[in-house]
Enzyme design. Structure first.
Site, PDB file in Angstrom:
ATOM      1  N   CYS A 160       0.821  -1.222   0.000  1.00 39.25           N
ATOM      2  CA  CYS A 160       0.000   0.000   0.000  1.00 39.25           C
ATOM      3  C   CYS A 160       0.853   1.271   0.000  1.00 39.25           C
ATOM      4  O   CYS A 160       0.331   2.357  -0.233  1.00 39.25           O
ATOM      5  CB  CYS A 160      -0.960   0.015   1.178  1.00 39.25           C
ATOM      6  SG  CYS A 160      -2.106  -1.366   1.160  1.00 39.25           S
ATOM      7  N   ASN A 179     -10.016  -0.036   0.119  1.00 39.01           N
ATOM      8  CA  ASN A 179      -8.564   0.130   0.081  1.00 39.01           C
ATOM      9  C   ASN A 179      -8.036  -0.511  -1.209  1.00 39.01           C
ATOM     10  O   ASN A 179      -8.048  -1.738  -1.334  1.00 39.01           O
ATOM     11  CB  ASN A 179      -7.971  -0.547   1.325  1.00 39.01           C
ATOM     12  CG  ASN A 179      -6.457  -0.504   1.363  1.00 39.01           C
ATOM     13  OD1 ASN A 179      -5.806  -0.178   0.383  1.00 39.01           O
ATOM     14  ND2 ASN A 179      -5.897  -0.852   2.515  1.00 39.01           N
ATOM     15  N   HIS A 211      -3.275   7.509   1.746  1.00 37.47           N
ATOM     16  CA  HIS A 211      -3.683   6.162   1.356  1.00 37.47           C
ATOM     17  C   HIS A 211      -5.035   5.873   2.018  1.00 37.47           C
ATOM     18  O   HIS A 211      -5.248   6.213   3.178  1.00 37.47           O
ATOM     19  CB  HIS A 211      -2.620   5.161   1.815  1.00 37.47           C
ATOM     20  CG  HIS A 211      -3.075   3.752   1.709  1.00 37.47           C
ATOM     21  ND1 HIS A 211      -3.633   3.243   0.553  1.00 37.47           N
ATOM     22  CD2 HIS A 211      -3.088   2.743   2.618  1.00 37.47           C
ATOM     23  CE1 HIS A 211      -3.959   1.986   0.764  1.00 37.47           C
ATOM     24  NE2 HIS A 211      -3.645   1.658   1.999  1.00 37.47           N
TER      25      HIS A 211
END
Ligand code: UT7
Length: 333
Positions: A112, A290, A260
């Site tokens: 990520c 996500n 993020h």
């Protein structure tokens, strides 16, 4: 001095959508639990025969079009992903092939934090004088690595891709000067002691794929959510402060933060710790969940197209992912 400017953006998410209610029909959870604990309402997931590079290609085409640069004029492709179409070749080279162009192309793997790490790699390539026009993509399809019977992970992730075109720009002002434009600073960090708290155990050299790994579900993503949560809050806030400090900018000067998109509660906590008002944070995880390395460039493209980013806007983006890996980047648009 050469500085890296971002001059075009694009994004692509799959058409197929999984709502919280869809997930609640399979595992013991609810739309209310998912919304209040994460902020997520739905996520987009690839179909059976769609791949990560399919999304990357569409995002890349849009980014090139908005930059006014033909794909054939791109000198290098860098692609942040941990979910390539196959272990080899790279997702970047698959994307290059589908775009019908030639030239160097490689993946950056930092889960990520992939877009944050990759931005720093691209900045190094451009400022080092190796390339003048780089296509940089974050593309991820974690839905293909989800255990849809594990309510602690399957509620969180979605698929997507975002892209930017980065170009070399000659400038003669220091980063702290408001006339300086492009990538101004970055701060990256990592701590491998946390590798077991978020990983996909099988499929690599530690545990090659076998009947057993599949039967035991070891090809699925596993996460110790609480550990990642607290690490994310602390390390993302710290990275934002460090990246700003490097160029003598204060949190008050930041106009837009593109974090993020992992959990709304993480974003709120980072806003509180960095003392940057919440309304400066771009949030779209309600729509996409996500999307790992794709979350920042998707949100960036949305912000640009919504008119939230103008010439001279001071942006901060930050990401944290498996590893742990994390970082923050300061950009003046
Ligand atoms: O992109 C970087 C990587 N990922 C992240 O940054 C994610 C970081 N972590 C998180 O976002 C959160 O930790 C989660 C959303 C994963 C979990 O939220 P939490 O508030 O930390 O919940 P928890 O793990 O502390 O679990 C609380 C309770 C537990 O029940 P008990 O033990 O209190 O009875 C869980 O079993 O909630 C239960 N639970 C659920 N209940 C309904 C866990 N998942 C679910 C669920 N639906 N989907």
């Amino acid at each position: 001095m050469i500085r890296t400017r971002l001059v075009g953006t694009g994004r692509c998410v799959p058409e197929r959508v999984k709502t919280n209610d869809d997930i609640a029909r399979r595992v013991d959870t609810s739309d209310e639990w998912i919304r209040t604990r994460t902020g997520i309402r739905k996520r987009h997931v690839l179909g059976e025969h769609e791949t990560t590079s399919d999304m990357a290609v569409e995002a890349a085409r849009q980014a090139c079009a908005s930059a006014g640069i033909a794909p054939a004029d791109i000198e290098c492709i860098v692609l942040a992903t941990t979910t390539p179409d196959m272990p080899m070749p790279s997702c970047a080279i698959m994307t290059q092939h589908k775009l019908g162009i030639r030239g160097p192309a490689f993946d950056v793997g930092a889960a990520c934090a992939g877009f944050t790490y990759g931005t720093t790699v691209v900045d190094g390539l451009i400022r080092g004088g190796l390339y003048r026009r780089v296509l940089f993509i974050g593309a991820e399809a974690l839905s293909k690595f989800m255990d849809w019977d594990d309510r602690t992970t399957c509620i969180l992730f979605g698929d997507g891709a975002g892209a930017v075109v980065a170009v070399a720009d000659e400038q003669d002002v220091p980063a702290s000067d408001p006339r300086a434009r492009g990538i101004l600073s970055s701060h990256l960090d990592g701590d491998g002691r946390f590798w077991a708290d978020l990983n996909i155990p099988a499929g690599g050299t530690a545990l090659p794929p076998s009947v057993e790994t599949v039967t035991e579900g070891k090809h699925y993503l596993r996460m110790n959510g609480r550990v990642i949560f607290s690490q994310a809050v602390r390390n993302l806030s710290d990275a934002c402060e460090q990246a700003l400090r490097k160029v003598e900018l204060s949190p008050d000067e930041v106009e837009l933060v593109i974090p993020h998109q992992a959990n709304l509660r993480i974003i709120d906590a980072v806003a509180r710790r960095t003392r940057i008002p919440q309304d400066k944070f771009v949030v779209n995880l309600d729509e996409y969940g996500n999307t790992s390395a794709a979350s920042i460039p998707i949100a960036l493209d949305e912000a640009v197209r919504a008119g939230r980013v103008d010439e001279g806007t001071l942006l901060l983006h930050c990401g944290l992912g498996a590893g742990l890996t994390w970082g923050a980047v300061v950009v003046r648009w």
